[in-house]
Design an enzyme around this catalytic site. Structure first.
Site, PDB file in Angstrom:
ATOM      1  N   SER A 250       0.375  -1.154   0.138  1.00  0.00           N
ATOM      2  CA  SER A 250       0.320   0.581   0.020  1.00  0.00           C
ATOM      3  C   SER A 250       1.222   1.364   0.178  1.00  0.00           C
ATOM      4  O   SER A 250       1.914   1.025   0.279  1.00  0.00           O
ATOM      5  CB  SER A 250      -1.043  -0.130   1.533  1.00  0.00           C
ATOM      6  OG  SER A 250      -0.279  -0.271   2.389  1.00  0.00           O
ATOM      7  N   LYS A 251       0.173   2.465  -0.060  1.00  0.00           N
ATOM      8  CA  LYS A 251       1.166   3.601  -0.120  1.00  0.00           C
ATOM      9  C   LYS A 251       1.763   3.932   0.635  1.00  0.00           C
ATOM     10  O   LYS A 251       3.255   4.429   0.526  1.00  0.00           O
ATOM     11  CB  LYS A 251      -0.142   4.954   0.060  1.00  0.00           C
ATOM     12  CG  LYS A 251      -0.807   5.018  -1.623  1.00  0.00           C
ATOM     13  CD  LYS A 251      -1.952   3.981  -1.417  1.00  0.00           C
ATOM     14  CE  LYS A 251      -2.906   3.236  -0.072  1.00  0.00           C
ATOM     15  NZ  LYS A 251      -3.348   2.594  -0.746  1.00  0.00           N
ATOM     16  N   ARG A 252       1.797   3.084   2.210  1.00  0.00           N
ATOM     17  CA  ARG A 252       2.495   3.578   3.113  1.00  0.00           C
ATOM     18  C   ARG A 252       4.544   2.600   2.254  1.00  0.00           C
ATOM     19  O   ARG A 252       5.185   3.176   3.241  1.00  0.00           O
ATOM     20  CB  ARG A 252       2.131   3.319   4.387  1.00  0.00           C
ATOM     21  CG  ARG A 252       2.317   1.895   4.965  1.00  0.00           C
ATOM     22  CD  ARG A 252       1.200   2.040   5.667  1.00  0.00           C
ATOM     23  NE  ARG A 252       0.722   0.619   5.968  1.00  0.00           N
ATOM     24  CZ  ARG A 252       1.470  -0.854   6.143  1.00  0.00           C
ATOM     25  NH1 ARG A 252       2.718  -0.173   6.778  1.00  0.00           N
ATOM     26  NH2 ARG A 252       0.866  -1.657   6.491  1.00  0.00           N
TER      27      ARG A 252
END
Length: 491
Positions: A250-252
């Site tokens: 994911s984005k993180r």
RNA sequence: GUCCCCGUCGUCCAGAGGCCCAGGACGUGGCCCUUUCAAGGCUAAAACACGGGUUCGAAUCCCGUCGGGGACGCCA
């Protein structure tokens, strides 16, 4: 064989989905099948036409062109679910007729309350079947009275549903853990499980290849195939792509969309090749192979069962490989946006400037990971030496000798001319090797490190000869640089 | 909580009962090359989650434990 990739247009293409698309594509290409692209845009809240376009762009950028589907046409269209509503309505009718589907009048609030209660009682949350036995006539009456309702599938009780997953083998679910799924929402929009089944069946899909997160949807869908009297396709569930912490990517974790990797300067063939390596192996200890060869070797049966961690270092390794193979003109075209962003290209490129790029870039591309690093390497050309200068032994002598040597002669437009001048500076200063070349580097490029001087010196000199309006930022020749350093140091 | 899937070096894969004191790749360390930084070449360290079975023999088959993930939506 007919396979499909069916993204919902709610954002950019995630690399995990891109990998699903790729595996479908590899199978179709390798087995002489048809690869279909369908858009699942039944979520009116989140679907946008811009997202759809972005996904198509990303797919095309990766070279995963589809044979049939949106913007390509075909005999099984339309390929956008929102354009298939009459088809869904027709099939809803069929299910209502044969009793496999029924109206449910429970409100969203009631359902939510039930769900919470079940969870609190440590029970599996599933639809209680409240409206299962409302007589058809009564249901019809309530419907025509305007009462909102959804249509649900009547899931048979106390049965097992088994399917043979092409990558995992047999998978069995008991129907008791499956609540009657919603087929048609109260706004008339088809729900996912309903639309996929109808579309896959009508589009004659033979192999449904999708993410592992769909395993638990599969029995519901098989039950739907049964309700229609259809034979289900083969199913293959791919494990998910994870971040370094084994949580879904994911984005993180950093970049997650195809677009981001493109913007970071990865080549499409590198992304494609790397993605193919997560959860699959071409065998024979080969890993870097053209897409056509990957397709030739691809077998669904050989796909790994376990999740794979996305490793950008390995992607970078693949990228280095393809960067070296990249043709000069393509490399120049790909590099342009990054050089422009860095202010190295400032206007329309003249033919001469274009040729200069094509001549210089391949040499620099041999030692970088990603496109933007071309601009880093090129700094040596566009940057001028500046004060304060490194106080390095030999620097003043070399600067004087170099300035002098360059003052009269022609520009060092090739490696041999540069070496000849370097040899003369060596004779005049008595310095050699590292003690000679490092000062030369500092004087000419203003940096302690950078591309080989054999490469960068001719690049500087040729750029300096280009007309001022060639589209490149201004470049000072070696003569000017050496003279400036000699003067500055003397002062 | 219930159901489902998964479990080989740090990471991605090979391995489909003896060929494995486990092979390749990325990354990491060392060496070489070298006028710098890189790149490149060579090389080293590094794993069968655990416990029971089955078998003459198990990384490979079975069961359990543990661990990770997924699903349980009028999202897809």
């Amino acid at each position: 064989m007919r396979v499909r990739f069916a993204p919902s247009p709610t954002g950019h293409l995630h690399v995990g989905n891109a990998r699903t698309a790729l595996f479908n594509w590899l199978l179709a290409r390798g087995q002489n099948g048809t690869y279909i692209l369908r858009i699942e845009d039944t979520d009116a809240e989140r679907s946008t036409r811009q997202s759809e376009q972005a996904i198509l762009d990303d797919l095309r950028w990766m070279g995963l062109q589809w044979d049939e589907g949106v913007e390509a046409g075909g005999d099984h269209g339309p390929y956008r679910q929102t354009e298939r509503f009459p088809i869904y309505a027709d099939h809803t009718h069929r299910l209502l007729q044969n009793g496999k589907g029924y109206y449910c009048f429970c409100s969203a609030e009631t359902l939510e309350a039930q769900r919470k209660a079940q969870l609190a009682a440590s029970l599996p949350p599933k639809y209680a079947g409240t409206c299962r036995n409302i007589p058809a006539a009564e249901a019809a009456r309530r419907r025509s009275a305007g009462e909102p309702a959804v249509v649900r599938l009547r899931v048979p009780e106390n049965r097992e549903v088994t399917f043979h997953d092409v990558v995992r083998g047999p998978v069995t679910f008991h129907t008791d853990v499956i609540g009657d799924p919603v087929l048609v929402r109260s706004d008339g929009f088809p729900a996912y499980n309903f639309a996929v089944v109808i579309d896959d069946a009508l589009m004659a899909i033979t192999h449904v290849i999708r993410g592992e997160d769909h395993i638990s949807n599969t029995p519901r869908q098989i039950l739907l195939y049964e309700a229609f009297g259809w034979t289900p396709p083969a199913f293959a569930h791919l494990s998910l792509v994870m971040g370094p912490d084994h949580a879904p990517l994911s984005k993180r974790h950093g970049a997650t969309s195809v677009r981001e990797f493109r913007d970071k300067g990865y080549l499409p063939e590198a992304l494609v090749n790397y993605l193919a390596l997560i959860g699959w192996s071409p065998g024979q200890n080969d890993e870097l192979l053209p897409a056509a060869e990957l397709a030739r070797r691809f077998r669904l049966e050989n796909v790994a069962h376990s999740a794979g961690v996305f490793d950008e270092d390995k992607l970078a390794w693949a990228n280095r490989h393809y960067l070296r193979l990249c043709a000069p003109d393509r490399l120049a075209a790909l590099a342009q946006p990054f050089l422009r962003e860095r202010g190295q290209i400032v206007g329309d490129l003249s033919a001469g400037a274009g040729a200069w790029l094509e001549a210089v870039l391949p040499g620099l591309a041999a030692s970088i990971d990603r496109l933007p690093q071309l601009a880093d390497r090129l700094e040596a050309v566009f940057r001028r030496p500046a004060a304060p200068l490194e106080k390095e032994p030999g620097l003043p002598e070399v600067a004087v000798a170099l300035a002098d040597e360059l003052g009269s002669g022609s520009r060092l437009v090739n490696k041999d001319l540069f070496r000849a001048v370097a040899a003369r500076v060596k004779d005049r200063t008595g310095l050699k090797g590292k003690n000679l070349f490092h000062p030369i580097r500092v004087i000419l490029t203003g940096a302690n490190e950078g591309p080989e001087l054999d490469l960068i010196v001719p690049a500087i000199e040729r750029a300096a000869e280009l007309p001022r309006d060639c589209g490149l930022a201004e470049v000072f020749g070696c003569r000017e640089r050496a003279q400036w350093v000699a003067r500055t140091l003397a002062a």
